[in-house]
Design a protein around this motif. Structure first.
Motif, PDB file in Angstrom:
ATOM      1  N   ARG A  20     -11.339   4.483  -5.321  1.00  0.00           N
ATOM      2  CA  ARG A  20     -10.482   3.449  -4.757  1.00  0.00           C
ATOM      3  C   ARG A  20      -9.945   2.564  -5.876  1.00  0.00           C
ATOM      4  O   ARG A  20     -10.569   2.424  -6.941  1.00  0.00           O
ATOM      5  CB  ARG A  20     -11.251   2.596  -3.744  1.00  0.00           C
ATOM      6  CG  ARG A  20     -11.930   3.391  -2.659  1.00  0.00           C
ATOM      7  CD  ARG A  20     -10.972   4.166  -1.775  1.00  0.00           C
ATOM      8  NE  ARG A  20     -10.111   3.284  -0.998  1.00  0.00           N
ATOM      9  CZ  ARG A  20      -8.968   3.698  -0.419  1.00  0.00           C
ATOM     10  NH1 ARG A  20      -8.567   4.955  -0.552  1.00  0.00           N
ATOM     11  NH2 ARG A  20      -8.245   2.855   0.275  1.00  0.00           N
ATOM     12  N   SER A  75      -4.816   0.826   0.972  1.00  0.00           N
ATOM     13  CA  SER A  75      -4.872   0.229   2.311  1.00  0.00           C
ATOM     14  C   SER A  75      -6.005  -0.794   2.431  1.00  0.00           C
ATOM     15  O   SER A  75      -6.105  -1.481   3.449  1.00  0.00           O
ATOM     16  CB  SER A  75      -4.994   1.307   3.389  1.00  0.00           C
ATOM     17  OG  SER A  75      -6.067   2.160   3.098  1.00  0.00           O
ATOM     18  N   ASP A 121       3.084  15.253   0.601  1.00  0.00           N
ATOM     19  CA  ASP A 121       3.456  13.892   1.014  1.00  0.00           C
ATOM     20  C   ASP A 121       2.118  13.139   1.036  1.00  0.00           C
ATOM     21  O   ASP A 121       1.162  13.562   0.360  1.00  0.00           O
ATOM     22  CB  ASP A 121       4.149  13.903   2.391  1.00  0.00           C
ATOM     23  CG  ASP A 121       4.773  12.554   2.759  1.00  0.00           C
ATOM     24  OD1 ASP A 121       5.882  12.252   2.275  1.00  0.00           O
ATOM     25  OD2 ASP A 121       4.162  11.779   3.509  1.00  0.00           O
ATOM     26  N   THR A 131       9.019  11.840  -7.995  1.00  0.00           N
ATOM     27  CA  THR A 131       9.462  10.843  -7.018  1.00  0.00           C
ATOM     28  C   THR A 131       9.442   9.447  -7.652  1.00  0.00           C
ATOM     29  O   THR A 131      10.408   8.686  -7.548  1.00  0.00           O
ATOM     30  CB  THR A 131       8.580  10.897  -5.756  1.00  0.00           C
ATOM     31  OG1 THR A 131       8.541  12.247  -5.295  1.00  0.00           O
ATOM     32  CG2 THR A 131       9.125   9.999  -4.663  1.00  0.00           C
ATOM     33  N   LYS A 168      -9.426  11.784   3.468  1.00  0.00           N
ATOM     34  CA  LYS A 168     -10.285  10.805   2.781  1.00  0.00           C
ATOM     35  C   LYS A 168     -11.746  10.990   3.184  1.00  0.00           C
ATOM     36  O   LYS A 168     -12.056  11.098   4.361  1.00  0.00           O
ATOM     37  CB  LYS A 168      -9.833   9.390   3.129  1.00  0.00           C
ATOM     38  CG  LYS A 168      -9.265   8.665   1.922  1.00  0.00           C
ATOM     39  CD  LYS A 168      -8.861   7.262   2.266  1.00  0.00           C
ATOM     40  CE  LYS A 168      -7.422   7.222   2.737  1.00  0.00           C
ATOM     41  NZ  LYS A 168      -7.037   6.027   3.417  1.00  0.00           N
TER      42      LYS A 168
HETATM   43  P1  NDP Z   1      -0.445   9.518  -1.609  1.00  0.00           P
HETATM   44  O1  NDP Z   1      -1.297  10.021  -0.521  1.00  0.00           O
HETATM   45  O2  NDP Z   1      -0.572  10.097  -2.962  1.00  0.00           O
HETATM   46  O3  NDP Z   1      -0.622   7.929  -1.756  1.00  0.00           O
HETATM   47  C1  NDP Z   1      -0.382   7.073  -0.696  1.00  0.00           C
HETATM   48  C2  NDP Z   1      -0.712   5.664  -1.133  1.00  0.00           C
HETATM   49  O4  NDP Z   1      -0.220   4.769  -0.158  1.00  0.00           O
HETATM   50  C3  NDP Z   1      -2.207   5.433  -1.239  1.00  0.00           C
HETATM   51  O5  NDP Z   1      -2.470   4.453  -2.213  1.00  0.00           O
HETATM   52  C4  NDP Z   1      -2.552   4.919   0.159  1.00  0.00           C
HETATM   53  O6  NDP Z   1      -3.705   4.079   0.204  1.00  0.00           O
HETATM   54  C5  NDP Z   1      -1.321   4.095   0.486  1.00  0.00           C
HETATM   55  N1  NDP Z   1      -1.137   4.101   1.929  1.00  0.00           N
HETATM   56  C6  NDP Z   1      -0.894   5.176   2.734  1.00  0.00           C
HETATM   57  N2  NDP Z   1      -0.841   4.802   4.009  1.00  0.00           N
HETATM   58  C7  NDP Z   1      -1.056   3.490   4.022  1.00  0.00           C
HETATM   59  C8  NDP Z   1      -1.097   2.531   5.040  1.00  0.00           C
HETATM   60  N3  NDP Z   1      -0.936   2.873   6.333  1.00  0.00           N
HETATM   61  N4  NDP Z   1      -1.320   1.247   4.696  1.00  0.00           N
HETATM   62  C9  NDP Z   1      -1.472   0.898   3.391  1.00  0.00           C
HETATM   63  N5  NDP Z   1      -1.433   1.771   2.371  1.00  0.00           N
HETATM   64  C10 NDP Z   1      -1.242   3.038   2.683  1.00  0.00           C
HETATM   65  O7  NDP Z   1       1.069   9.656  -1.055  1.00  0.00           O
HETATM   66  P2  NDP Z   1       2.435   9.664  -1.884  1.00  0.00           P
HETATM   67  O8  NDP Z   1       2.325   8.775  -3.064  1.00  0.00           O
HETATM   68  O9  NDP Z   1       2.840  11.077  -2.061  1.00  0.00           O
HETATM   69  O10 NDP Z   1       3.446   9.024  -0.822  1.00  0.00           O
HETATM   70  C11 NDP Z   1       3.717   7.630  -0.750  1.00  0.00           C
HETATM   71  C12 NDP Z   1       5.026   7.407  -0.022  1.00  0.00           C
HETATM   72  O11 NDP Z   1       6.087   8.059  -0.735  1.00  0.00           O
HETATM   73  C13 NDP Z   1       5.116   7.935   1.406  1.00  0.00           C
HETATM   74  O12 NDP Z   1       5.933   7.077   2.170  1.00  0.00           O
HETATM   75  C14 NDP Z   1       5.818   9.275   1.229  1.00  0.00           C
HETATM   76  O13 NDP Z   1       6.479   9.693   2.429  1.00  0.00           O
HETATM   77  C15 NDP Z   1       6.824   8.901   0.150  1.00  0.00           C
HETATM   78  N6  NDP Z   1       7.372  10.032  -0.601  1.00  0.00           N
HETATM   79  C16 NDP Z   1       6.554  10.892  -1.276  1.00  0.00           C
HETATM   80  C17 NDP Z   1       7.092  11.935  -1.998  1.00  0.00           C
HETATM   81  C18 NDP Z   1       6.258  12.819  -2.853  1.00  0.00           C
HETATM   82  O14 NDP Z   1       6.839  13.594  -3.621  1.00  0.00           O
HETATM   83  N7  NDP Z   1       4.942  12.760  -2.793  1.00  0.00           N
HETATM   84  C19 NDP Z   1       8.554  12.193  -1.980  1.00  0.00           C
HETATM   85  C20 NDP Z   1       9.336  11.178  -1.319  1.00  0.00           C
HETATM   86  C21 NDP Z   1       8.745  10.150  -0.639  1.00  0.00           C
HETATM   87  P3  NDP Z   1      -5.051   4.652   0.870  1.00  0.00           P
HETATM   88  O15 NDP Z   1      -5.624   5.593  -0.142  1.00  0.00           O
HETATM   89  O16 NDP Z   1      -5.887   3.438   1.083  1.00  0.00           O
HETATM   90  O17 NDP Z   1      -4.657   5.322   2.151  1.00  0.00           O
END
Ligand code: NDP
Length: 448
Positions: free
Chosen positions: A291, A266, A169, A213, A137
């Motif tokens: 955002r 977040s 991920d 996913t 980020k």
């Molecule tokens: P991205 O990076 O594309 O998106 C993550 C999202 O979750 C963002 O909106 C982010 O907000 C938010 N987020 C991340 N960490 C936090 C936190 N600590 N507190 C609050 N919000 C948070 O990731 P993905 O969409 O790929 O992954 C999301 C979830 O899905 C994870 O748990 C991942 O392990 C799971 N997953 C993903 C797969 C995939 O194919 N991508 C497959 C299977 C599971 P911000 O921008 O503010 O950080």
């Protein structure tokens, strides 16, 4: 801790002792062990051959230094990880996470979950996971590229299409996979498509992989609703996060007739009672890397709640799609009290053990991550199949395959939950069905 069989409790205590401080890993192990009591009674050879102890110990853990320079020439040092957890069913397979919270305990929880998830897909893939405490980020494209190149300069020697196949991920999407693929190709002098998944469509990627996913999690909950003679039609839904998984969950919910009224990041929550505009979210997040708060600039009627808790909003279906432990016991109680009928975990382990207990006690349709979000890795395996055949399938064909895979996972989890006397308990069903296949392969492979 809930009651564990005495022998499993000894194994769990040993895991605590051998892996101090890795709380997320402990949580993931305990959740699986809690389901295995009746399985080891039926199959004493799993205990005799120490299958569970072996599953809890990664086959290989790699930790390395990742030095890189920012645009001003300042030097930064991050830490890189790859945990190759279990290769009984195929090459290690699982994503890379770039997020400042990453440490060994997070990568091990994710890798451990991945073993059973990959088993549930029915495809020939083992379990692994990796990443770094690097935060993409606010970094320029060039900074992200330099980091990815440095990361791959170490990782390349540990991976390969028949060895270990990373993907994306949190914090790792098409851009990062592109930079890593480029560096792998340069170092090895091999155009080896099958070494990474989540590639761009023009250079070996698969249609539906970015969508998989979120689509898959929605298909899983659709099946769970069907069992209850219900559907997404007309349901009010919440999807946390606004990244890859969240976006395509919202899209599929809308295609199936549901209305998703809120998502988050977040920093806060955006609420649009008319139904979220998913094309705008794609533009903001995927193209412009902005955002979710900026949604309001284009839809004045929407409400932004800074530091808000999305789970306080009444809904019928909740799809946590951000990160681990984002729903605690209190959130789960609020959801159930507000009439939530189904929870589908797009994220990995987004519900705390207290929250899981609330959902199971309330007997709502609760799809745990290792089953509900398996569509992502399953479509990665479809990408590997296309790469091996030097072929590329249409969107429609690939989506149909994904839907069938999710229907099969749902059926397997449901039937296993019935077999073990708890029909509709997908936690039990997923843990047992995922475990037994891996355990049987390990028995067949001897003491390795
Ligand atoms: P991205 O990076 O594309 O998106 C993550 C999202 O979750 C963002 O909106 C982010 O907000 C938010 N987020 C991340 N960490 C936090 C936190 N600590 N507190 C609050 N919000 C948070 O990731 P993905 O969409 O790929 O992954 C999301 C979830 O899905 C994870 O748990 C991942 O392990 C799971 N997953 C993903 C797969 C995939 O194919 N991508 C497959 C299977 C599971 P911000 O921008 O503010 O950080």
């Amino acid at each position: 801790m809930s009651k564990l069989d005495e022998k499993l409790e000894t194994i769990y205590n040993d895991v605590l002792k051998r892996n101090p401080g890795e709380t997320e890993f402990h949580q993931a192990v305990l959740e699986v062990l809690e389901s295995l009591g009746p399985v080891v009674v039926k199959n004493p050879q799993y205990l005799e051959r120490k299958i569970i102890e072996r599953i809890c110990e990664p086959e290989r853990q790699i930790i390395f230094r990742v030095p890189w320079q920012d645009d001003k020439g300042n030097v930064h040092i991050n830490r890189g990880f790859r945990v190759e957890f279990n290769s009984s069913l195929g090459p290690y397979k699982g994503g890379l996470r770039f997020h400042p919270s990453v440490y060994l305990g997070i990568i091990k929880f994710l890798g451990f979950e991945q073993i059973f998830k990959n088993s549930l897909t029915g495809m020939p893939i083992g379990g692994g996971k990796g990443g770094s405490d690097f935060d993409p980020k606010g970094k320029s494209d060039d900074e992200v590229m330099r980091f990815c190149q440095s990361f791959m300069t170490e990782l390349y020697r540990h991976i390969g299409e028949h060895t270990d196949v990373p993907a994306g991920d949190i914090g790792v999407g098409g851009r990062e996979i592109g930079y890593m693929f480029g560096q792998y190709k340069r170092i090895t002098n091999r155009w080896e498509a099958g070494v990474l998944t989540g590639k761009g469509l023009k250079w070996g990627g698969s249609l539906v992989r970015p969508d998989a996913t979120g689509y898959g999690a929605t298909f899983f909950i659709n099946e769970a609703l069907k069992v209850r003679k219900d559907s997404f039609d007309g349901k009010t839904c919440l999807v946390s996060g606004s990244g890859n998984v969240a976006i395509y969950t919202i899209e599929k919910i809308h295609q199936l007739g549901g209305k998703c009224i809120a998502c988050s990041d977040s920093n806060g929550v955006i609420v649009d009672e008319k139904g979220l505009d998913v094309e705008l979210i794609k533009q903001l997040k995927e193209v412009e890397r902005r955002r979710i708060q900026d949604y309001q600039t284009y839809h004045k009627h929407a409400k932004y709640i800074a530091s808000g808790n999305i789970w306080d909003i009444p809904c019928q279906v909740a799809m946590p799609s951000a990160t681990q432990n984002e729903i605690n016991g209190k959130d789960a109680m609020t959801l159930v009290k507000n009439g939530c009928l189904a929870v589908g975990e797009g994220a990995n382990m987004p519900t705390t053990p207290e929250g899981v207990k609330v959902f199971l006690d309330a007997k709502i349709a609760y799809g745990p991550g290792k089953a509900a979000n398996a569509g992502g890795v399953a479509t990665s395996a479809l990408e590997m199949q296309q790469n091996a055949q030097r072929d590329s399938w249409t969107f429609e064909d690939t989506e149909v395959k994904l839907e069938h895979i999710m229907q099969n996972i749902h059926k397997l989890c449901y039937e296993t939950s019935e077999e073990y006397g708890a029909p509709g308990n997908y936690v039990l069903g997923a843990n047992i069905a995922g475990f037994v296949k891996v355990a049987d392969a390990m028995v067949a492979h001897g003491l390795v």
